[in-house]
Design a protein around this motif. Structure first.
Motif, PDB file in Angstrom:
ATOM      1  N   MET A  11      24.926  -5.179   1.186  1.00  0.00           N
ATOM      2  CA  MET A  11      25.144  -5.211   2.614  1.00  0.00           C
ATOM      3  C   MET A  11      25.596  -6.626   2.997  1.00  0.00           C
ATOM      4  N   ASN A  12      26.576  -6.702   3.865  1.00  0.00           N
ATOM      5  CA  ASN A  12      27.099  -7.983   4.315  1.00  0.00           C
ATOM      6  C   ASN A  12      26.943  -8.117   5.823  1.00  0.00           C
ATOM      7  N   LEU A  13      26.650  -9.337   6.268  1.00  0.00           N
ATOM      8  CA  LEU A  13      26.566  -9.639   7.698  1.00  0.00           C
ATOM      9  C   LEU A  13      27.492 -10.801   8.015  1.00  0.00           C
ATOM     10  N   LYS A  14      28.080 -10.750   9.191  1.00  0.00           N
ATOM     11  CA  LYS A  14      28.896 -11.858   9.688  1.00  0.00           C
ATOM     12  C   LYS A  14      28.002 -12.782  10.513  1.00  0.00           C
ATOM     13  N   PRO A  15      28.399 -14.039  10.696  1.00  0.00           N
ATOM     14  CA  PRO A  15      27.606 -14.953  11.534  1.00  0.00           C
ATOM     15  C   PRO A  15      27.362 -14.347  12.912  1.00  0.00           C
ATOM     16  N   GLY A  16      26.112 -14.393  13.361  1.00  0.00           N
ATOM     17  CA  GLY A  16      25.736 -13.865  14.664  1.00  0.00           C
ATOM     18  C   GLY A  16      25.369 -12.395  14.668  1.00  0.00           C
ATOM     19  N   GLU A  17      25.600 -11.708  13.552  1.00  0.00           N
ATOM     20  CA  GLU A  17      25.291 -10.281  13.484  1.00  0.00           C
ATOM     21  C   GLU A  17      23.780 -10.079  13.340  1.00  0.00           C
ATOM     22  N   VAL A  18      23.259  -9.096  14.086  1.00  0.00           N
ATOM     23  CA  VAL A  18      21.824  -8.805  14.083  1.00  0.00           C
ATOM     24  C   VAL A  18      21.493  -7.864  12.930  1.00  0.00           C
ATOM     25  N   LEU A  19      20.510  -8.249  12.124  1.00  0.00           N
ATOM     26  CA  LEU A  19      20.034  -7.399  11.033  1.00  0.00           C
ATOM     27  C   LEU A  19      19.029  -6.389  11.570  1.00  0.00           C
ATOM     28  N   PHE A  20      18.054  -6.873  12.351  1.00  0.00           N
ATOM     29  CA  PHE A  20      17.107  -5.996  13.035  1.00  0.00           C
ATOM     30  C   PHE A  20      16.529  -6.708  14.237  1.00  0.00           C
ATOM     31  N   GLU A  21      16.010  -5.915  15.168  1.00  0.00           N
ATOM     32  CA  GLU A  21      15.488  -6.447  16.432  1.00  0.00           C
ATOM     33  C   GLU A  21      13.974  -6.322  16.491  1.00  0.00           C
ATOM     34  N   GLU A  22      13.355  -7.275  17.139  1.00  0.00           N
ATOM     35  CA  GLU A  22      11.918  -7.250  17.399  1.00  0.00           C
ATOM     36  C   GLU A  22      11.555  -5.928  18.083  1.00  0.00           C
ATOM     37  N   GLY A  23      10.486  -5.297  17.616  1.00  0.00           N
ATOM     38  CA  GLY A  23      10.018  -4.054  18.201  1.00  0.00           C
ATOM     39  C   GLY A  23      10.592  -2.800  17.569  1.00  0.00           C
ATOM     40  N   ALA A  24      11.660  -2.938  16.794  1.00  0.00           N
ATOM     41  CA  ALA A  24      12.259  -1.775  16.137  1.00  0.00           C
ATOM     42  C   ALA A  24      11.379  -1.315  14.976  1.00  0.00           C
ATOM     43  N   LEU A  25      11.459  -0.030  14.672  1.00  0.00           N
ATOM     44  CA  LEU A  25      10.752   0.475  13.503  1.00  0.00           C
ATOM     45  C   LEU A  25      11.522   0.074  12.261  1.00  0.00           C
ATOM     46  N   GLY A  26      10.798  -0.334  11.240  1.00  0.00           N
ATOM     47  CA  GLY A  26      11.446  -0.801  10.016  1.00  0.00           C
ATOM     48  C   GLY A  26      11.568   0.297   8.978  1.00  0.00           C
ATOM     49  N   ASP A  27      12.752   0.428   8.400  1.00  0.00           N
ATOM     50  CA  ASP A  27      12.952   1.392   7.324  1.00  0.00           C
ATOM     51  C   ASP A  27      13.414   0.721   6.042  1.00  0.00           C
ATOM     52  N   ALA A  28      13.499  -0.631   6.081  1.00  0.00           N
ATOM     53  CA  ALA A  28      13.949  -1.365   4.898  1.00  0.00           C
ATOM     54  C   ALA A  28      13.538  -2.829   5.009  1.00  0.00           C
ATOM     55  N   ALA A  29      13.427  -3.450   3.848  1.00  0.00           N
ATOM     56  CA  ALA A  29      13.293  -4.903   3.743  1.00  0.00           C
ATOM     57  C   ALA A  29      14.594  -5.378   3.091  1.00  0.00           C
TER      58      ALA A  29
END
Length: 113
Positions: A1-19
């Motif tokens: 998985m790749n992210l660009k600068p400023g891209e959100v991986l996950f948000e506070e309060g969201a349910l987690g399905d991965a590390a």
């Protein structure tokens, strides 16, 4: 998985399905406090993020945003649960230690709000 600068991986309060294992790049971890984003940590290559939600099945404690271009390896909930189950079978003390540490970290985070 790749992210660009400023891209959100996950948000506070969201349910987690991965590390995620950071292979390249930098991720900033932050929490919302009184409507403002407060940086908590900056994580880099070789670090894992998002694991607490998978261990205790609670919502994400913080948000994760790419500081620069990032390459990540996704660790699924199922994969981590299989590993935790194996650990419970082979070393119950270490298994309970991990769960206790996660519970205490969450309690500490709640107390600092």
């Amino acid at each position: 998985m790749n992210l660009k600068p400023g891209e959100v991986l996950f948000e506070e309060g969201a349910l987690g399905d991965a590390a995620y294992l950071i292979v390249e790049g930098t991720i900033q971890i932050s929490r919302n406090h009184n409507g403002k984003s407060v940086p908590l940590a900056t994580l880099q290559r070789g670090e894992i993020i998002g694991e607490m939600s998978l261990i205790d099945h609670q919502p994400r404690m913080a948000s994760a945003v790419a500081v620069d271009a990032c390459k990540l390896v996704r660790i699924s909930d199922k994969n981590l649960q299989e590993r935790m189950d194996k650990l419970a079978d082979s070393d119950q003390v270490l298994h309970f230690l991990i769960k206790t540490l996660v519970r205490r970290l969450r309690g500490l985070a709640r107390n600092t709000e």
